[in-house]
Write an enzyme that holds these catalytic residues in place. Structure first.
Site, PDB file in Angstrom:
ATOM      1  N   ARG A   1       0.844  -1.200   0.000  1.00 20.10           N
ATOM      2  CA  ARG A   1       0.000   0.000   0.000  1.00 20.10           C
ATOM      3  C   ARG A   1       0.872   1.241   0.000  1.00 20.10           C
ATOM      4  NH1 ARG A   1      -3.859  -2.046  -1.307  1.00 20.10           N
ATOM      5  NH2 ARG A   1      -5.931  -2.082  -0.394  1.00 20.10           N
TER       6      ARG A   1
ATOM      7  N   GLU B   1      -2.025   8.044  -4.295  1.00 22.67           N
ATOM      8  CA  GLU B   1      -2.323   7.587  -5.661  1.00 22.67           C
ATOM      9  C   GLU B   1      -3.788   7.865  -6.012  1.00 22.67           C
ATOM     10  OE1 GLU B   1      -1.326   3.364  -4.801  1.00 22.67           O
ATOM     11  OE2 GLU B   1      -3.403   2.948  -5.392  1.00 22.67           O
TER      12      GLU B   1
ATOM     13  N   HIS C   1      -0.927   0.258  -9.569  1.00 22.81           N
ATOM     14  CA  HIS C   1      -1.704  -0.551  -8.619  1.00 22.81           C
ATOM     15  C   HIS C   1      -2.422  -1.709  -9.328  1.00 22.81           C
ATOM     16  CE1 HIS C   1      -3.794  -0.293  -4.438  1.00 22.81           C
ATOM     17  NE2 HIS C   1      -3.748  -1.548  -4.859  1.00 22.81           N
ATOM     18  N   ILE C   2      -1.610  -2.580  -9.929  1.00 19.67           N
ATOM     19  CA  ILE C   2      -2.189  -3.679 -10.725  1.00 19.67           C
ATOM     20  C   ILE C   2      -1.741  -5.065 -10.253  1.00 19.67           C
ATOM     21  CG2 ILE C   2      -2.540  -2.328 -12.851  1.00 19.67           C
ATOM     22  CD1 ILE C   2       0.118  -3.593 -13.909  1.00 19.67           C
TER      23      ILE C   2
HETATM   24  C1  GLV Z   1      -5.382  -4.323  -3.534  1.00 22.24           C
HETATM   25  O1  GLV Z   1      -4.627  -3.454  -3.369  1.00 22.24           O
HETATM   26  C2  GLV Z   1      -5.991  -5.062  -2.471  1.00 22.24           C
HETATM   27  O2  GLV Z   1      -5.878  -4.678  -1.293  1.00 22.24           O
HETATM   28  O3  GLV Z   1      -6.632  -6.062  -2.780  1.00 22.24           O
END
Ligand code: GLV
Length: 322
Positions: free
Chosen positions: A239, A268, A286-287
């Site tokens: 995160r 972000e 964030h993928i």
């Molecule tokens: C993605 O970042 C999640 O927490 O699933």
């Protein structure tokens, strides 16, 4: 009259169809990003909401939703939701654990390999037409095989990352809130528990796989970065906020660590613009959980949690039993 629910972001149509068998569904297939006030207004007459990690659901939103029974996050992380306020209002909160462990671990490795072996940087150089001759010292990187991998956060994703290191003949050390069982350590390529300081000073590659909370905020800041080897790489698939991005930019600029691979950022998607000026950082939006089958599994998991929570059953991934 059917119970009303909100799906706050676009999802796979079959998930909406499944929910529509039980509820009156307000969906957002245009994928508009709602402000907190707009989200609160839409939640006011709803009994449950499916949200993602991008939607902040704080105490005020919960307090202004008198019918609300469940907030079902389509993410394993849940730092976007005020769990204490939800519990106080007897609102169930659920997440989507497990279904994304392996996909997220795959991506941690993708970032690790790309970062250590300078994949993005050399590709940009090639695309810019700069490749005129082979050079013995062109884009020298750091070996991944045979190196020491430090994992901070030895939950299910951390363990899946560690398992993959076996084929690379790596030594795995880890730090976690508490030591995990010997069985889990053995299953995680014989991961060895160390202090955070020791992990940072010994590791060739550090991967962050811990949840974000008030206590883990800036787990990696200027002091921690200074403890890392100058040849080390840092990977964050966890995160934004776990790393102090300004401090990281500073050490990357001065090459006090070799490189970083980042899938998540503070604030972000409006991440720190200085990252774009650095060649020794691999940036992705964030993928980490973004494979077709895993994102479908996450969406279905969130929907199943929602259906359970409004049909008198215990949702499978309840975070706040009360
Ligand atoms: C993605 O970042 C999640 O927490 O699933």
């Amino acid at each position: 009259m059917m119970i009303k629910i909100l799906v706050a972001r676009a999802v796979f149509p079959e998930v909406l169809e499944k929910l529509a068998q039980h509820f009156e569904v307000e969906s957002n297939q245009q994928d508009t990003i709602f402000s907190e006030a707009e989200l609160a207004a839409r939640m006011r007459d709803k009994w449950a909401v499916i949200a993602t990690a991008s939607e902040r659901i704080g105490a005020a939103t919960i307090a202004s939703s008198p019918h609300l029974k469940a907030i079902c996050n389509m993410a394993v992380g849940f730092n976007n939701i005020d769990i204490a306020a939800a519990s106080a209002a007897r609102v169930m909160v659920t997440n989507t654990p497990d279904v994304l462990n392996e996909t997220t671990a795959d991506f941690a490795w993708a970032l690790l390999m790309a970062t250590a072996r300078r994949v993005s940087e050399s590709e940009h150089w090639l695309r810019a037409g700069k490749w005129k001759k082979w050079q013995y010292d062109g884009f020298l990187g750091t070996d991944v095989h045979g190196s020491t991998l430090g994992i901070i956060g030895m939950g299910r994703i951390g363990q899946a990352i560690a398992r993959r290191s076996l084929g690379f003949n790596m030594k795995v050390i880890y730090h976690n809130r508490s030591r995990v069982s010997t069985d889990l350590e053995q299953g995680a390529n014989n991961a060895f528990y160390v202090s955070k300081e020791e992990l940072l000073s010994i590791s060739d590659h550090v991967i962050l796989a811990l949840p974000h909370s008030v206590t883990s905020h800036h787990t990696i800041g200027a002091r921690e970065l200074a403890q890392m080897k100058p040849t080390a790489t840092l990977i964050n698939i966890a995160r934004g906020g776990i790393v102090d991005d300004a401090a990281l930019i500073n050490v990357l600029k001065h090459r006090r660590i070799a490189a970083a691979g980042l899938d998540v950022f503070e604030n972000e998607p409006a991440f720190h613009p200085d990252f774009l000026t650095l060649s020794n950082v691999v940036l992705t939006p964030h993928i980490a959980s973004a494979s077709e089958s895993t994102r479908r599994a996450m969406a279905n998991c969130a929907a199943d949690n929602l259906i359970a929570s409004l049909t008198g059953q215990q949702p499978p991934n309840l975070l706040n039993p009360f």
